[in-house]
Design a protein around this motif. Structure first.
Motif, PDB file in Angstrom:
ATOM      1  N   THR A 174       0.807  -1.227   0.000  1.00 30.97           N
ATOM      2  CA  THR A 174       0.000   0.000   0.000  1.00 30.97           C
ATOM      3  C   THR A 174       0.838   1.274   0.000  1.00 30.97           C
ATOM      4  O   THR A 174       0.305   2.372   0.130  1.00 30.97           O
ATOM      5  N   LYS A 188      -2.530   5.191  -5.063  1.00 29.49           N
ATOM      6  CA  LYS A 188      -3.199   5.367  -3.773  1.00 29.49           C
ATOM      7  C   LYS A 188      -4.618   5.902  -3.927  1.00 29.49           C
ATOM      8  O   LYS A 188      -5.451   5.709  -3.035  1.00 29.49           O
ATOM      9  N   MET A 234      -6.913   2.964  -3.807  1.00 31.97           N
ATOM     10  CA  MET A 234      -6.892   2.143  -2.601  1.00 31.97           C
ATOM     11  C   MET A 234      -7.547   2.840  -1.423  1.00 31.97           C
ATOM     12  O   MET A 234      -7.470   4.060  -1.278  1.00 31.97           O
ATOM     13  N   VAL A 254      -7.178   2.130   2.743  1.00 31.82           N
ATOM     14  CA  VAL A 254      -6.305   1.345   3.616  1.00 31.82           C
ATOM     15  C   VAL A 254      -6.728   1.497   5.069  1.00 31.82           C
ATOM     16  O   VAL A 254      -6.928   2.617   5.551  1.00 31.82           O
TER      17      VAL A 254
END
Length: 279
Positions: free
Chosen positions: A80, A105, A108, A110
């Motif tokens: 990540t 990112k 994503m 997280v």
């Protein structure tokens, strides 16, 4: 099976182990949600992740399982963009995490284990702040924050400081913060740790809906029953090595996932020598 480097489970090397980086090879299919090639990380003499290669199919609910200290958190941190690997590459839907971090990112969400939140904000402020950091306009952030707090059953606690939240509430508000920008992939490290059964059931429902709508979830855990019920794919990691990966049925090979896990990882002991404990 989805071990791109080999169809056979990796073997745990004898101590002292050496990091074994693998070549990156061809670029992965952009339809693969997460592609990992030859990922490795050492901390001093300790090899945390040892040349792991793995494909997470888009639209899958993927479990990453292993004993404590297996390298799960280290691998997920590298995947990540939170921790730079010593070797290897990671792609999120075809975008190299370390070559194009901002693009990767954006795709994503997280939830990192053990990373402290801005807990002097209220729940509503924290989710709002996360949305603004992602570049969303204020109207969109306000609408999505209200939706997420409602779905997470946090509306009545939206004005309470996160520091005063229970463990389950904290996990849910952190998950809301990870989802507000509508990511394609959710990477969740131990999302059910210290969470009560009701909150855990609510989180599972939310994640199942996310996958049903086309998203991808990868979750780390050491609770085999939970992974077997929740996930459609699983990878087993121990001592930094990938031991098996594929669909849950492929990996468990006709047995329970817990029994298969114990066979792969080893280390099971008996209660011999504790005769003094008997009544």
């Amino acid at each position: 099976m989805s071990i791109p480097a080999s169809s056979q489970p990796a073997q745990i090397p004898p101590e002292p182990a050496q990091v074994q980086p693998q070549p990156a090879g061809a670029l992965p299919d952009p339809d693969t949600a997460i592609a990992i090639r030859g990922l490795a990380k050492r901390f001093g003499e300790k090899i945390a992740v040892n040349g792991v290669s793995l494909d997470v199919p888009a639209g899958s609910f993927y479990g990453l399982v292993g004993p404590n200290g297996a390298g799960k958190t280290t691998a997920m941190s590298m995947a990540t963009g939170l921790l730079r690997p010593d070797h290897g590459q990671i792609w999120i839907h075809g975008t190299d995490v370390w070559a194009e971090p901002l693009v990767a990112k954006r795709r994503m969400g997280v939830l990192a284990d053990g990373v402290r939140l801005f807990d002097r904000l209220t729940g509503e402020q924290l989710v709002t702040y996360s949305g603004l950091l992602r570049g969303l306009d204020r109207d969109t952030v306000a609408e999505r924050t209200a939706d997420l707090l409602r779905v997470m059953d946090l509306t009545s606690d939206a004005g309470k400081l996160v520091v005063d939240y229970s463990a389950g509430m904290t996990k849910k508000v952190a998950l809301a913060s990870a989802m507000i920008h509508a990511p394609q992939v959710l990477v969740l490290d131990e999302p059910f740790e210290a969470v009560d059964p009701v909150s855990a059931a609510n989180i599972r429902d939310i994640l199942a809906q996310f996958v049903a709508s086309g998203g991808t979830v990868i979750v780390s855990s050491h609770v085999m029953d939970l992974v077997q019920r929740m996930c459609d794919h699983v990878a087993v990691i121990a001592q930094g090595n990938l031991l098996a990966a594929g669909t849950v049925d492929e990996v468990r090979d006709g047995r329970s996932l817990e029994d298969r896990f114990v066979d792969l990882v080893g280390g099971r002991s008996t209660g011999e020598g504790l005769s003094w404990l008997r009544t």
